[in-house]
Design an enzyme around this catalytic site. Sequence first.
Site, short mmCIF file in Angstrom:
data_model
loop_
_atom_site.label_atom_id
_atom_site.label_comp_id
_atom_site.label_asym_id
_atom_site.label_seq_id
_atom_site.Cartn_x
_atom_site.Cartn_y
_atom_site.Cartn_z
N CYS A 249 5.57 -21.70 38.50
CA CYS A 249 4.96 -22.56 37.41
C CYS A 249 5.83 -23.25 36.65
O CYS A 249 6.92 -22.46 36.28
CB CYS A 249 4.01 -21.38 36.63
SG CYS A 249 3.08 -22.22 35.27
N GLN A 372 1.62 -21.46 17.52
CA GLN A 372 1.74 -22.49 18.11
C GLN A 372 2.42 -22.24 19.31
O GLN A 372 3.37 -21.61 19.57
CB GLN A 372 2.51 -23.45 17.45
CG GLN A 372 1.61 -24.14 16.16
CD GLN A 372 0.75 -25.11 16.75
OE1 GLN A 372 0.53 -25.53 17.88
NE2 GLN A 372 -0.13 -25.40 15.88
N TYR A 401 -8.13 -22.60 7.37
CA TYR A 401 -7.79 -22.18 8.76
C TYR A 401 -6.38 -21.70 9.10
O TYR A 401 -5.76 -22.10 9.96
CB TYR A 401 -8.23 -23.25 9.73
CG TYR A 401 -9.70 -23.79 9.82
CD1 TYR A 401 -10.59 -23.12 10.32
CD2 TYR A 401 -9.90 -24.78 9.11
CE1 TYR A 401 -11.79 -23.41 10.28
CE2 TYR A 401 -11.21 -25.33 9.05
CZ TYR A 401 -12.22 -24.57 9.66
OH TYR A 401 -13.30 -25.03 9.69
N GLU A 422 -8.58 -17.70 5.76
CA GLU A 422 -8.64 -17.35 7.34
C GLU A 422 -10.16 -16.59 7.65
O GLU A 422 -10.14 -15.67 6.91
CB GLU A 422 -7.58 -17.25 7.95
CG GLU A 422 -7.78 -16.77 9.45
CD GLU A 422 -8.22 -17.98 10.37
OE1 GLU A 422 -9.32 -17.67 11.13
OE2 GLU A 422 -7.62 -18.86 10.39
N ASP A 471 -6.48 -27.41 9.35
CA ASP A 471 -6.15 -27.24 10.75
C ASP A 471 -7.26 -26.60 11.56
O ASP A 471 -7.11 -25.20 12.05
CB ASP A 471 -4.58 -26.57 11.07
CG ASP A 471 -4.39 -26.66 12.41
OD1 ASP A 471 -4.84 -27.22 13.23
OD2 ASP A 471 -3.08 -25.91 12.79
N CYS A 498 -6.55 -30.86 16.72
CA CYS A 498 -6.24 -30.86 18.18
C CYS A 498 -7.50 -31.61 19.19
O CYS A 498 -7.69 -31.49 20.36
CB CYS A 498 -6.26 -29.32 18.65
SG CYS A 498 -7.47 -28.39 18.43
#
Length: 546
Positions: A249, A372, A401, A422, A471, A498
Amino acid sequence: MKRKRKNTVLEKLLIEDYAAEGRSLGRWQGKVVFVERTVPGDIVDVFLFKNKKDWAEGYPLVFHQLSPSRVQPFCSHFGDCGGCQWQMVSYEQQLQFKQQQVKDALQRIGKIPLPEILPIVGAKENRYYRNKLEYTFGTYRYIPESEWSSHPPKQMPPPTPPREGVWNPNGDETLKQGFDEGSTSLKEEHYKISQSSQTPPLGGRGAEYHKISESIQNPPSGGRRAGGPGGAGFHAKGLWDKIVDIKKCYLQAEPSNQVREVIREYAAANQLSYYDVRHHTGFLRNIQLRICTTGEVMVNVIVGENALEKIEKLLSYLEQQVPAITTLLYTINTKWNDSMHDLAPVIYSGKGYVTEKLEDFQFKIGPKSFFQTNTRQGEELYRIARDYAELTGKETVYDLYCGTGSIGIFVSKGAKKIIGVEMIEEAIEDAKENAALNNLTAAEFYAGDVIDICNNDFFVAHGRPDVIITDPPRAGMHEKLVKKILDIAAPVVVYVSCNPATQGRDLNLLGEKYEVTRIQPVDMFPHTQHIENVVQLKLKKSLANL
């Protein structure tokens, strides 16, 4: 009486442009046709499995002409595991499409005035860029088309001889064009689609073939590897039970492949079973890896049996063979699902976590922590967010978030105070640890719903925000949160997304009080359809001085 579904095949459809979700599109009789595994410039015959008034969706059956923009995929598993959708086009073209994807989504869905969108920030490294990866061990191995001749399922039609003018994007010699359910030979002259499935068997490139093959009785070993325990790798696209057996991979640097292969070899030598997801039996389930830019490597081996002796022998061997591992854990999971939130990883060696760095900031990452996935591009993303916040050292920043606090901590040097909110309590605990790790005294984190937490009493205690950074997940912000942000009316909002489509939807709502002033796309995941986008919003001038 059930209405018989009509099978429609479009011949020699020109693929004209890219579309969302990794597809491309052509046009037929005034409607848009979305087609997977194609690129603009291809001319294909397309089987339609959805055919609506204004649009349709389909799969390619025959490629009559290949786009000149195609390139050779570098991974031998491309098209099977589904991890990378766009290796067949150059990275430069991928960036062009992602740029266009952001523009189209914000204009079409946002429907508000937009400034010029800055050129997308591409990744300097488009291979081995992930710091986190998970491999699955399963008894049901996905059989790629290249192996059909050596492991033919019972009652499965034999391969079709190559036909002139037919090209298989797998690079194999044959293209499966379809079969009648229960038949024993392919029909070259017709496209025969199984009436029990909405999708045709197309070239063995993912879910389509196996959705049909499930209806055929008694495949050999239930789809297992002949003479072996199963597959070690990733789930085949769209299939919950079949595993693509990965040999190499390109998503994560070494020792990622080495760890997987060492465990595979040990399992074969010591008769360790792979997990059978249908019958919920078997020993090896998953391995999770974190490989940090600091050089630290965390491996968590997840097993389906509470068999301590077997676990310790496996981990001892793994540690000897892969000395690069800095912390090794195991997790016993006897549940019927793979979720980790209610499981307790056990430290076998090392400190039980790894430390990653973004610029000068350190972050503690445990086996259940969110961080991340692309560290280097994460730094770029956070630098843009920090720049868009326009901090002078006097601002109170609300990080919504906030997860483990990474964005808030990253921008903290320019702020007076950071307030993170959060829903997930475990993430808030990680955020507090990370703030302490970086000696931050003006950063506070709270678990709960922003809608409930951010009331007048909270503002009296902590101050109203001068800057809001949000986010959200792919679903975007809840409409109630959008209304809460409008009520708070912070001078600056930085929206990290995203999913440009849901971001466009939210920008439309925020347009009641805000104007979009800056837009910057960032590519976090090369060779995939995914794209991040950062937007700066400012209160409209008519409201700024109220």
